[in-house]
Write a protein that holds these residues in place. Sequence first.
Motif, PDB file in Angstrom:
ATOM      1  N   THR A 138       0.812  -1.223   0.000  1.00  0.00           N
ATOM      2  CA  THR A 138       0.000   0.000   0.000  1.00  0.00           C
ATOM      3  C   THR A 138       0.844   1.272   0.000  1.00  0.00           C
ATOM      4  OG1 THR A 138      -0.141  -0.069   2.421  1.00  0.00           O
ATOM      5  CG2 THR A 138      -1.918  -1.133   1.187  1.00  0.00           C
ATOM      6  N   SER A 139       2.126   1.140  -0.328  1.00  0.00           N
ATOM      7  CA  SER A 139       3.016   2.303  -0.310  1.00  0.00           C
ATOM      8  C   SER A 139       2.960   3.128  -1.591  1.00  0.00           C
ATOM      9  CB  SER A 139       4.464   1.852  -0.061  1.00  0.00           C
ATOM     10  OG  SER A 139       4.937   1.086  -1.159  1.00  0.00           O
ATOM     11  N   ARG A 146      -6.303   6.285  -2.668  1.00  0.00           N
ATOM     12  CA  ARG A 146      -7.493   5.520  -2.320  1.00  0.00           C
ATOM     13  C   ARG A 146      -7.811   5.608  -0.822  1.00  0.00           C
ATOM     14  NH1 ARG A 146      -4.795   1.432  -5.299  1.00  0.00           N
ATOM     15  NH2 ARG A 146      -5.506   1.314  -7.456  1.00  0.00           N
ATOM     16  N   LEU A 147      -6.777   5.523  -0.005  1.00  0.00           N
ATOM     17  CA  LEU A 147      -6.989   5.487   1.443  1.00  0.00           C
ATOM     18  C   LEU A 147      -7.136   6.874   2.059  1.00  0.00           C
ATOM     19  CD1 LEU A 147      -4.453   2.659   2.371  1.00  0.00           C
ATOM     20  CD2 LEU A 147      -6.950   2.492   2.286  1.00  0.00           C
ATOM     21  N   GLY A 148      -6.622   7.892   1.381  1.00  0.00           N
ATOM     22  CA  GLY A 148      -6.761   9.252   1.895  1.00  0.00           C
ATOM     23  C   GLY A 148      -6.101   9.406   3.258  1.00  0.00           C
TER      24      GLY A 148
END
Length: 286
Positions: A138-139, A146-148
Amino acid sequence: MRITSLWRDHGGRFSALKATTLVLVLWPGLTLAARWAMQDLGGRPITEVIHGLGDWTVRFLLITLAVTPARAVLDWPRVVLLRRMLGVTTACYAAAHLTLYCVDQKWHLLTVASEIALRFYLTIGFVAMTGLFVLAATSTDGWQKRLGRNWKKLHRVVFALAVLALFHYFLQAKSDVTAAVFAAGLYFWLMLWRLAPRRWQTKLWLLPALAVAAAVLTAGIETAWYGLATGANAQRVLLANLDVTFGPRPAVEVLLAGAAVFVLAALRRAFRRRQPTLVRAARRAA
C-alpha cells in the motif's frame, strides 16, 4: 511500478541519491548470495543466509524509521525520497527470509505453517512480516489516494511492527542477544525523538540527551532480558557495560551512535551557515 522509477525522483529525473541507495540496499543480499556460492558460510549455509536476511530486515526497518528524524535533525529534505524504497526493501528482505525458511523445510508448507503456529517466536515474526508486506503493497501513490487520511493511520502501524520484529529478534537470538539489544537501543533513540515536542526535534541540544537516555534504556533492557532469561545478576550485567576488554556493550554502542548523530548534525549546520559566505567569496573571485 516501472523499474526505472527506482532511480528517478517524482519529476521523472534521474536521482543520484536514489540510484546510490538502490545499489547499497542490494549489496547485503548479493554479498550473502556470493558467500553462499563460494561455500564461505560454514556447514549450514542456508541457516546462515536465513539469519543474515533476518538481521538485514531489522536493520532496514530501523533505517526506514530514521528517515523522518534525518530530515529534521540533518536538515535534509531530499532523504524523504528514500522512504518508500527503504520500506519496500525491508519487506523484500523479509520475504526472502521467509522464502529461504520454506526452502530449508523442503517446501513442506504444512510443516512451515505448523512451525509458525506452534513456535511463539516464529508466530511473532510472521505477524510482523505480514504487516510489512501490507505496508509495502500500500506504499504506492495509487493506494495513498485511495486510502486518503487513513493511509497515514495505516502506515503508523510500522512502529508496532518494529516492536514485534525486535521481539522476534530477541527470541530467535536465544542466549546471545547483543545484536538485538543494540537494535532495540537504536529503536529507543528513534522513539524518544518522536516523543519529544516538535519544537525541540530540530534542536541540537536534544541529541546528546537522546543519546544518554537511549543508552540507559539499552542497558536496562539488556539487564532485564538476561535477568529473566538466564537469572544473571543485574549488577554484573550493568557493570559489564563499563568493561570494554572484549569491545563495547550495546549501551555504549548506542551512546556512540547518538554521539555520531550529534557530530553530523553540528557539522551539517556549521557548513550550511558558512555556505552563503563561500558563495559570496566565489562570486567576488569570479
